[in-house]
Design a protein around this motif. Sequence first.
Motif, PDB file in Angstrom:
ATOM      1  N   LEU A  68      45.854   0.602  -4.493  1.00 19.83           N
ATOM      2  CA  LEU A  68      46.687   1.214  -5.057  1.00 19.83           C
ATOM      3  C   LEU A  68      46.350   1.605  -6.510  1.00 19.83           C
ATOM      4  O   LEU A  68      46.640   1.115  -7.561  1.00 19.83           O
ATOM      5  CB  LEU A  68      48.013   0.580  -5.360  1.00 19.83           C
ATOM      6  N   THR A  69      45.258   2.714  -6.404  1.00 18.57           N
ATOM      7  CA  THR A  69      44.469   3.022  -7.455  1.00 18.57           C
ATOM      8  C   THR A  69      44.980   4.174  -8.312  1.00 18.57           C
ATOM      9  O   THR A  69      44.382   4.868  -9.014  1.00 18.57           O
ATOM     10  CB  THR A  69      43.018   3.413  -7.117  1.00 18.57           C
ATOM     11  N   ALA A  70      46.458   4.592  -8.010  1.00 14.49           N
ATOM     12  CA  ALA A  70      46.782   6.046  -8.489  1.00 14.49           C
ATOM     13  C   ALA A  70      47.135   5.934 -10.112  1.00 14.49           C
ATOM     14  O   ALA A  70      47.035   6.799 -10.756  1.00 14.49           O
ATOM     15  CB  ALA A  70      48.269   6.415  -8.156  1.00 14.49           C
ATOM     16  N   ASP A  71      47.125   4.538 -10.247  1.00 19.07           N
ATOM     17  CA  ASP A  71      47.061   4.319 -12.111  1.00 19.07           C
ATOM     18  C   ASP A  71      46.116   3.564 -12.636  1.00 19.07           C
ATOM     19  O   ASP A  71      46.254   2.915 -13.422  1.00 19.07           O
ATOM     20  CB  ASP A  71      48.518   3.653 -12.308  1.00 19.07           C
ATOM     21  N   ALA A  72      44.886   3.724 -11.745  1.00 18.88           N
ATOM     22  CA  ALA A  72      43.598   2.975 -12.271  1.00 18.88           C
ATOM     23  C   ALA A  72      43.156   3.329 -13.392  1.00 18.88           C
ATOM     24  O   ALA A  72      43.332   4.710 -14.002  1.00 18.88           O
ATOM     25  CB  ALA A  72      42.618   3.208 -11.108  1.00 18.88           C
ATOM     26  N   GLU A 110      40.226   4.135  -3.433  1.00 15.86           N
ATOM     27  CA  GLU A 110      38.825   4.232  -4.150  1.00 15.86           C
ATOM     28  C   GLU A 110      39.407   5.012  -5.453  1.00 15.86           C
ATOM     29  O   GLU A 110      40.273   5.681  -5.563  1.00 15.86           O
ATOM     30  CB  GLU A 110      38.176   5.457  -3.121  1.00 15.86           C
ATOM     31  N   VAL A 111      38.383   5.097  -6.093  1.00 10.97           N
ATOM     32  CA  VAL A 111      38.514   5.531  -7.508  1.00 10.97           C
ATOM     33  C   VAL A 111      37.083   6.460  -7.683  1.00 10.97           C
ATOM     34  O   VAL A 111      36.012   6.219  -7.539  1.00 10.97           O
ATOM     35  CB  VAL A 111      38.438   4.547  -8.879  1.00 10.97           C
ATOM     36  N   ALA A 112      37.442   7.669  -8.243  1.00 11.20           N
ATOM     37  CA  ALA A 112      36.336   8.918  -8.482  1.00 11.20           C
ATOM     38  C   ALA A 112      36.175   9.012  -9.817  1.00 11.20           C
ATOM     39  O   ALA A 112      36.869   9.349 -10.670  1.00 11.20           O
ATOM     40  CB  ALA A 112      36.827  10.202  -7.603  1.00 11.20           C
ATOM     41  N   ILE A 113      34.925   8.871 -10.277  1.00 14.73           N
ATOM     42  CA  ILE A 113      34.354   9.209 -11.771  1.00 14.73           C
ATOM     43  C   ILE A 113      33.120  10.205 -11.774  1.00 14.73           C
ATOM     44  O   ILE A 113      32.123  10.031 -10.861  1.00 14.73           O
ATOM     45  CB  ILE A 113      33.996   7.846 -12.393  1.00 14.73           C
ATOM     46  N   PRO A 114      33.215  11.062 -12.189  1.00 18.69           N
ATOM     47  CA  PRO A 114      32.163  12.038 -12.346  1.00 18.69           C
ATOM     48  C   PRO A 114      30.817  11.333 -13.095  1.00 18.69           C
ATOM     49  O   PRO A 114      30.459  10.452 -13.832  1.00 18.69           O
ATOM     50  CB  PRO A 114      32.370  13.048 -13.432  1.00 18.69           C
ATOM     51  N   VAL A 115      29.590  11.725 -12.235  1.00 18.15           N
ATOM     52  CA  VAL A 115      28.257  10.749 -12.697  1.00 18.15           C
ATOM     53  C   VAL A 115      27.879  11.156 -13.795  1.00 18.15           C
ATOM     54  O   VAL A 115      27.475  10.423 -14.577  1.00 18.15           O
ATOM     55  CB  VAL A 115      27.298  11.464 -11.478  1.00 18.15           C
ATOM     56  N   SER A 116      28.492  12.199 -14.598  1.00 21.77           N
ATOM     57  CA  SER A 116      28.161  12.408 -15.919  1.00 21.77           C
ATOM     58  C   SER A 116      28.636  11.467 -16.982  1.00 21.77           C
ATOM     59  O   SER A 116      28.011  11.279 -17.897  1.00 21.77           O
ATOM     60  CB  SER A 116      28.498  13.979 -16.478  1.00 21.77           C
ATOM     61  N   TYR A 117      29.868  10.843 -16.450  1.00 20.52           N
ATOM     62  CA  TYR A 117      30.345   9.828 -17.356  1.00 20.52           C
ATOM     63  C   TYR A 117      29.630   8.396 -17.196  1.00 20.52           C
ATOM     64  O   TYR A 117      29.678   7.647 -18.291  1.00 20.52           O
ATOM     65  CB  TYR A 117      31.741   9.565 -16.977  1.00 20.52           C
TER      66      TYR A 117
END
Length: 159
Positions: A68-72, A110-117
Motif C-alpha cells: 500500500l504505497t500510495a502514501d509512501a 512498488e515505488v517509483a523514483i527518478p534515477v536522477s534523485y
Amino acid sequence: MMRVATLLAIGILGLGASWITTRHYARGGWYLAVQKDRFSGQTTCTITTGRVSLVRDTLIFRLGRNALTADAHFRVDGGPVRSVREVLALDEARGFFPDRGWIEDPSESEVAIPVSYARDARTVWIQANPRSTPRAFRLRGLGYILRAAAGLGCPPRTT
C-alpha cells in the motif's frame, strides 16, 4: 547432396544465427543485460539488483505484496524525507515515467523514483505507509553500472 549444400549455405550466410545477441554483465550486485538486434540495429538494456530495477529513467522499488504505497515516503542517503506523490507530480511534467503509466504494477506494491534523485546514492529508504517500518535499498554501484551501460551503447532513455 543438395541438403548438405543448403545447410552449408545457411551456415555461411548466417541465416541460422540469432538476430538478437544478449550479453550479461554484473558488478557489485547490479546486473546489466544488453541486447543488440542485428536486424533493426537497436540496443535495449535491462538494469536490476535485488528488488530494484531501472525502467527508462525511473528506479522501481518492489516492496512486496500489500505494501500500500500510495502514501509512501522516501529518503536518499541522509537527505530530506520526500513524498512519492511530490516526486510523481514533478516528474510527470518532465516525462520521466513510462508511457503506460506511473508504474507497470498497479497493485500499489512498488515505488517509483527518478534515477536522477539517486544516481550517486548509497541507500534509499522507503516507508510504504505511516504504519510500516522503513526499508533500506542499497544502491551502491548504480552510478558505475549506468556509465558502463552508456559505454556499451544503451540508449540514454534507458540509462
